[in-house]
Scaffold this active site. Structure first.
Site, PDB file in Angstrom:
ATOM      1  N   ARG A   1       0.865  -1.175   0.000  1.00  0.00           N
ATOM      2  CA  ARG A   1       0.000   0.000   0.000  1.00  0.00           C
ATOM      3  C   ARG A   1       0.902   1.226   0.000  1.00  0.00           C
ATOM      4  O   ARG A   1       1.681   1.438   0.947  1.00  0.00           O
ATOM      5  CB  ARG A   1      -0.906   0.014   1.241  1.00  0.00           C
TER       6      ARG A   1
ATOM      7  N   ASP B   1     -15.760  10.008  -1.996  1.00  0.00           N
ATOM      8  CA  ASP B   1     -14.496   9.803  -1.296  1.00  0.00           C
ATOM      9  C   ASP B   1     -14.051  11.162  -0.770  1.00  0.00           C
ATOM     10  O   ASP B   1     -14.624  12.206  -1.127  1.00  0.00           O
ATOM     11  CB  ASP B   1     -13.464   9.217  -2.278  1.00  0.00           C
TER      12      ASP B   1
ATOM     13  N   CYS C   1     -15.554   4.719   0.721  1.00  0.00           N
ATOM     14  CA  CYS C   1     -14.450   3.814   1.044  1.00  0.00           C
ATOM     15  C   CYS C   1     -13.873   4.066   2.430  1.00  0.00           C
ATOM     16  O   CYS C   1     -13.160   3.200   2.964  1.00  0.00           O
ATOM     17  CB  CYS C   1     -13.360   3.893  -0.023  1.00  0.00           C
TER      18      CYS C   1
ATOM     19  N   ARG D   1     -14.211  -5.439   3.277  1.00  0.00           N
ATOM     20  CA  ARG D   1     -12.792  -5.409   2.928  1.00  0.00           C
ATOM     21  C   ARG D   1     -12.115  -6.692   3.405  1.00  0.00           C
ATOM     22  O   ARG D   1     -11.264  -7.264   2.720  1.00  0.00           O
ATOM     23  CB  ARG D   1     -12.089  -4.195   3.571  1.00  0.00           C
TER      24      ARG D   1
ATOM     25  N   HIS E   1      -7.201   1.128  -6.641  1.00  0.00           N
ATOM     26  CA  HIS E   1      -7.553   0.583  -5.322  1.00  0.00           C
ATOM     27  C   HIS E   1      -8.459  -0.638  -5.523  1.00  0.00           C
ATOM     28  O   HIS E   1      -9.621  -0.636  -5.140  1.00  0.00           O
ATOM     29  CB  HIS E   1      -8.258   1.650  -4.495  1.00  0.00           C
TER      30      HIS E   1
ATOM     31  N   GLN F   1     -10.566  -2.472  -2.649  1.00  0.00           N
ATOM     32  CA  GLN F   1     -11.734  -1.718  -2.209  1.00  0.00           C
ATOM     33  C   GLN F   1     -12.923  -1.962  -3.133  1.00  0.00           C
ATOM     34  O   GLN F   1     -14.059  -2.113  -2.669  1.00  0.00           O
ATOM     35  CB  GLN F   1     -11.417  -0.223  -2.168  1.00  0.00           C
TER      36      GLN F   1
END
Length: 312
Positions: free
Chosen positions: A108, A229, A270, A298, A135, A138
């Site tokens: 990440r 987001d 998210c 997740r 991502h 996600q």
């Protein structure tokens, strides 16, 4: 058609077919059911997993750690101050070292190039926990949440509001193109998606449409899900004042939820969220908000990726 993902890296959904993505979603649903029934797995028994984090994390770190523990693996958390990656050692050399010690690597961080280099040179499955441009784990959680609420993906309409060229919008656009979900990017003109990625996703989309609509009330008509987001991505903190000024009209409000014309529309994010900025507290805490189902998912989708690519 049988799906076998063993030994594969998970860097972007662009690399996976709809059948392969569906396989991961179905596996995640099965693993979620077992988790809730108290059934532990051993698919990753004896495996050692490196968790590389250049960026801070709540959901990604916890999901990978718990997924490892649930399936019998041993996670080792390594942040940017723990190893030489990006300081004294390049990604190519780091990959070749970690690949000889670990069975799988999660990354990440900032550059997509870094996670691709780790996958190319490590010799073990590498999983993208987030980069500046993508991502994918996600999006799997988002899609599992959509399936839980609507029973299917193909034919749904998802509207993303806010910064249309950030990693979350990119990842959703790729995933929707693959899975037949109509995707609407609703952003200011200066924050529209990269034109090359947009063209590629439109080429991939065989059963859905990808649109850019700048007006929020027009964009959300008929939407099954509204997604947003944070307005300022990690590494862009200096742009906060400018972004907040530009994006205020794209805030997800109850008025905007009602403008879909559907009483079944759900709200997705998210996380973490800045309540009062990209979404009002009223929407975030409403019955339409599925953000904590999404956050839990997740774990189950990340576990599915690990089991599918590395498990026994």
């Amino acid at each position: 058609m049988a799906v076998n993902l063993r030994g594969r890296s998970f860097l972007t959904l662009m690399d996976f077919t709809p059948d392969e993505i569906n396989y991961l979603l179905n596996l995640a649903a099965d693993l979620k059911s077992k988790k809730r029934a108290g059934i532990r797995g051993n698919s990753l028994a004896g495996k050692n997993i490196a968790l590389l984090f250049e960026k801070s994390s709540t959901r990604t770190r916890c999901a990978f750690t718990v997924a490892c523990n649930d399936e019998g693996a041993f996670p080792e958390y390594l942040n940017k101050n723990d190893i030489q990656l990006g300081a004294k050692e390049d990604a190519k050399d780091t990959a070749r070292v970690l690949g000889r010690m670990f069975d799988g690597i999660e990354f990440r961080g900032f550059k997509q190039e870094t996670v691709e280099t780790l996958a190319k040179y490590s010799g073990v499955p590498v999983w993208n926990g987030l980069t500046d441009v993508d991502h994918p784990t996600q999006v799997l959680a988002d899609f599992l949440t959509l399936k839980e609420n609507f029973g299917n993906l193909r034919g749904l309409t998802l509207v993303y509001l806010g910064d249309g060229r950030n990693n979350m919008s990119n990842a959703l656009m790729i995933g929707c193109a693959k899975m037949g979900v109509n995707y609407v990017v609703c952003s200011p003109k200066e924050l529209e998606p990269d034109s090359n990625l947009l063209a590629k996703c439109r080429e991939v989309a065989k059963h859905s449409e990808i649109k850019i609509i700048n007006d929020p009330h027009e964009a959300v008509k008929g939407a099954d899900a509204l997604y947003t987001d944070v307005w300022v991505s990690m590494g862009e903190e200096a742009l906060k004042e400018e972004r907040y000024k530009i994006l205020r009209p794209w805030q997800v409000t109850s008025d905007l939820m009602n403008a879909t014309g559907k009483d079944t529309t759900i709200f997705l994010h998210c996380l973490p969220a800045v309540k009062g900025a990209e979404v009002t507290e009223e929407v975030f805490e409403s019955e339409a908000s599925k953000v904590f189902d999404e956050a839990e998912n997740r774990l189950h989708t990340i576990k599915a990726v690990m089991v599918a690519t590395l498990g026994q």
